[in-house]
Write an enzyme that holds these catalytic residues in place. Structure first.
Site, mmCIF file in Angstrom:
data_model
loop_
_atom_site.group_PDB
_atom_site.id
_atom_site.type_symbol
_atom_site.label_atom_id
_atom_site.label_comp_id
_atom_site.label_asym_id
_atom_site.label_seq_id
_atom_site.Cartn_x
_atom_site.Cartn_y
_atom_site.Cartn_z
ATOM 1 C CG ASP A 7 -1.794 1.213 1.339
ATOM 2 O OD1 ASP A 7 -2.401 1.572 0.314
ATOM 3 O OD2 ASP A 7 -1.887 1.829 2.422
ATOM 4 C CB SER A 8 0.103 4.811 -0.470
ATOM 5 O OG SER A 8 -0.982 4.904 0.429
ATOM 6 C CE1 TYR A 39 2.419 5.612 -3.397
ATOM 7 C CE2 TYR A 39 1.218 3.629 -3.996
ATOM 8 C CZ TYR A 39 2.410 4.258 -3.662
ATOM 9 O OH TYR A 39 3.562 3.520 -3.615
ATOM 10 N N GLY A 40 -3.375 8.975 -3.657
ATOM 11 C CA GLY A 40 -4.686 9.337 -4.225
ATOM 12 C C GLY A 40 -4.696 10.559 -5.116
ATOM 13 C CB CYS A 70 -3.151 0.308 -2.506
ATOM 14 S SG CYS A 70 -3.251 2.017 -3.058
ATOM 15 C CB THR A 72 -5.079 4.641 -5.081
ATOM 16 O OG1 THR A 72 -5.806 5.298 -4.039
ATOM 17 C CG2 THR A 72 -4.659 5.639 -6.122
ATOM 18 C CD GLU A 143 0.072 6.973 6.018
ATOM 19 O OE1 GLU A 143 1.190 7.058 6.562
ATOM 20 O OE2 GLU A 143 -0.371 5.910 5.537
ATOM 21 C CB CYS A 171 -9.367 4.605 0.708
ATOM 22 S SG CYS A 171 -7.742 5.016 1.354
ATOM 23 C CB THR A 172 -6.624 -0.244 2.372
ATOM 24 O OG1 THR A 172 -5.501 0.507 1.860
ATOM 25 C CG2 THR A 172 -7.141 -1.182 1.309
ATOM 26 C CG HIS A 173 -4.883 5.044 4.534
ATOM 27 N ND1 HIS A 173 -4.360 4.532 3.378
ATOM 28 C CD2 HIS A 173 -3.834 5.561 5.239
ATOM 29 C CE1 HIS A 173 -3.038 4.747 3.378
ATOM 30 N NE2 HIS A 173 -2.709 5.361 4.490
HETATM 31 N N1 DGL Z 1 -4.759 3.191 1.058
HETATM 32 C C1 DGL Z 1 -4.743 3.545 -0.318
HETATM 33 C C2 DGL Z 1 -6.033 3.275 -1.006
HETATM 34 O O1 DGL Z 1 -6.640 2.291 -0.637
HETATM 35 C C3 DGL Z 1 -3.986 4.764 -0.727
HETATM 36 C C4 DGL Z 1 -4.453 6.063 -0.242
HETATM 37 C C5 DGL Z 1 -3.508 7.162 -0.612
HETATM 38 O O2 DGL Z 1 -2.307 6.986 -0.469
HETATM 39 O O3 DGL Z 1 -3.990 8.230 -1.047
HETATM 40 O O4 DGL Z 1 -6.460 3.947 -1.898
#
Ligand code: DGL
Length: 238
Positions: A7-8, A39-40, A70, A72, A143, A171-173
């Site tokens: 992931d990012s 990453y988004g 991730c 994204t 983050e 989004c996995t966050h």
């Molecule tokens: N956790 C990631 C996702 O699921 C990346 C989010 C990011 O870095 O913007 O999209």
């Protein structure tokens, strides 16, 4: 089996945690690109380079398969990466699409990064009524552990989704703030953590977890601890 997960940043740890729980007898190599998060808001060309570098790293570690933890990267580049590499790659979104298309949920909401929403992956592939909302402020605040500021955005991002039966945490966050989102929206709306839908993985080998981050500081270490809690792992910076 040796499984690469990436992931990012720390978000993919929410996926890793579920994988460890469901398929504990595997060796997991996790890569969080904390130097380049988020990453988004990056271009597809930038994301191609970043995700390919990570996959090359995981292949050097001799993984048998890779989970793109991730949203994204999964939404924009899973076809590209699956064609480019001769290794089994599971993305985090396809199992969600299958699950929802076979479910009774009709009004679906999706919250995700700007790049995932731009891909329209959910509205194009779900045979349901879909509303999608980009929440670009969430990942940087998660983050940096800035939970009090996050609250200021719930109304702006979520009020339009109050009529949904189910909202995909695209989004996995976002599972990190699932409790807070659920308290804001109430119990009538199911919140779907995408990692719940991953099933197709073997469970046969030694149990081991190794985490790599492209940037590592005390805040990241404490976030890792609070997500993985009692799980045993080795943590390294590359
Ligand atoms: N956790 C990631 C996702 O699921 C990346 C989010 C990011 O870095 O913007 O999209």
């Amino acid at each position: 089996m040796k499984i690469g997960v990436f992931d990012s940043g720390i978000g993919g740890l929410t996926v890793l945690k579920r994988l460890i729980k469901k398929f504990p007898n595997n060796e997991y190599i996790y890569y969080g690109d904390t130097k380049n998060v988020p990453y988004g808001d990056k271009s597809i060309e930038e994301l191609k380079v970043l995700s390919s570098n990570i996959i090359n790293f995981l292949i050097e570690k001799e993984v048998d398969m890779i989970v793109i933890a991730c949203g994204t990267i999964s939404s924009n580049l899973s076809t590209y990466l699956k064609e480019k590499y001769n290794i089994r790659i599971i993305d985090i979104i396809s199992p969600v699409i299958d699950y929802l298309n076979n479910s009774n949920y009709e009004k679906i909401g999706v919250i995700a990064t700007q790049a995932t929403i731009n891909s329209k992956i959910f509205s194009k592939n779900l045979n349901k009524e879909v509303k999608e909302v980009a929440c670009p402020k969430f990942v940087p605040l998660i983050e940096s552990n800035n939970f009090s500021e996050l609250e200021n955005y719930y109304s702006y991002y979520l009020d339009n989704l109050k009529d949904r039966d189910l909202i995909v945490l695209g989004c996995t966050h976002y599972p990190i703030i699932k409790k807070e989102i659920s308290e804001y929206l109430g119990n009538n709306i199911k919140l779907l953590d995408m990692a719940e839908c991953i099933n197709d993985i073997k469970n046969d080998g030694i149990s081991r977890v190794e985490l790599y981050f492209s940037k590592l500081d005390d805040k990241i270490v404490s976030n890792v601890n609070s997500i993985l809690k009692d799980k045993k792992y080795i943590i390294k910076m590359i």
